[in-house]
Design a protein around this motif. Structure first.
Motif: not given
Length: 361
Positions: A260, A283, A332, A334-335
């Motif tokens: 990320d 996160s 953007w 976080p994944e």
């Protein structure tokens, strides 16, 4: 494109991603033995990246690299990172982080090469103890926790209304929360920001600063005692050791996966706005050390963690961020969830050839 500290944990992964994006990538790294125990270029650094074994504080060496590469973009990752270590090796951190940054700028001046874009990997550490809020009351900035307070197990800060009023930390956000470094390392990272902002503004260079929360993932140095706590926990858990959780277990952190972070840098490179960027990358999910130690122990089949009451000077009580600004300014988000990232980390450490378990410094 030139990446200083490009053989490190983040740099190796960032260079691979940028090469896939079609960029030419060169990395400058001294291969410090604390991170690169064998003194060799890491196996996970792409062979397609140009390699320059140069100390970022070596003006002639950095100048030679700039004359050869003449990068349009410089990503500045080179830094000493040990929070506790910086209190006992302040000159080392000041030399690499501060003088290394000014050396890079001087080398650009001497070569007459001014890049179009500078990107800095800064740190959540610049906020220090950060801003807290009393229950039903006002916000306040927590002072640095000293040795005397920690020895008495005074973990949380005391607000204006006294010790009987509960307090909670607020998210660390650029432009909202003031930087108030609580360690030498943190002070040097803030100095990097100021130095690059002053130089880039004068030279008309675009500047992007990403303040990173606690970065973790497969590939983090297994030999470095100042590496991320998740990597240390993973090694200890896989060795069958009981995880030692400091203070009362309620130290709060925001763990962001390295993939990320790489994605955030790629977004910053693609950003069309020409103005300076200062944004927090995490996160957005605060987690206590006891929670993450319990997760790691469970995934590794290790004994239940123990809260020891030990502490480390220079550590802040709470660090977390809100990623809404990063979503807005970079597009953007976080994944990687903490559980999936920790599971990947455990698998990588298990399959590694590391023969020892480092002591957490």
């Amino acid at each position: 494109m030139l990446i200083t500290g490009g053989a490190g944990f983040i740099g190796s992964r960032l260079s691979a991603a940028l090469l896939r994006d079609g960029h030419r990538v060169d990395v400058l790294d001294v291969l410090h033995p604390q991170v690169h125990a064998d003194g060799e270029w890491p196996a996970d650094l792409s062979p397609a990246a140009g390699r320059h074994r140069v100390d970022v504080t070596d003006l002639d060496g950095v100048e030679d690299v700039l004359r050869e590469v003449r990068p349009d973009v410089v990503v500045h990752l080179a830094a000493e990172t040990g929070t506790g270590q910086s209190l006992t090796e302040a000159s080392r951190h000041g030399r690499v982080n501060v003088v290394g940054t000014t050396t890079l700028l001087d080398a650009m001046t001497r070569t007459g090469h001014v890049p179009q874009h500078l990107l800095l990997a800064s740190s959540r550490a610049v906020y220090g103890e950060g801003r807290w809020r009393e229950q039903g009351g006002e916000s306040f900035y927590a002072p640095v926790r000293g040795a005397a307070e920690l020895a008495l197990e005074h973990w949380d800060p005391i607000g204006p209304s006294g010790p009987d009023v509960p307090v909670t930390p607020e998210p660390q956000l650029a432009g909202t929360v003031e930087p108030r470094p609580a360690s030498v390392y943190a002070a040097t990272k803030l100095a990097q920001e100021h130095l690059l902002h002053a130089w880039a503004s004068a030279m008309g260079v675009r500047l992007s600063v990403l303040r990173l929360q606690n970065v973790y993932g497969a590939g983090q140095s297994l030999a470095n005692p100042y590496t991320g706590v998740l990597t240390v926990f993973a090694q200890e858990a896989l060795a069958g050791n009981v995880l030692d959780v400091y203070e009362d277990g309620r130290i709060l952190r925001d763990f962001v996966h390295v993939s990320d972070v790489v994605a955030a840098f790629r977004c910053a490179l693609r950003r069309e706005a020409s103005g300076p960027l200062l944004v927090d990358i995490g996160s957005g999910q605060p987690t206590t050390l006891l929670e993450v130690a319990t997760l790691i122990a469970d995934l590794a089949g290790a004994p239940e963690p123990v809260v020891s009451g030990r502490y480390r000077l220079g550590d802040v009580r709470a660090a977390c961020t809100d990623v809404s600004a990063a979503r807005e300014q970079l597009g953007w988000a976080p994944e990687t969830t903490l559980r999936s990232g920790a599971d990947e980390l455990i698998g990588w450490v298990r399959s590694s050839r590391a023969a020892h378990v480092p002591t957490r410094a």
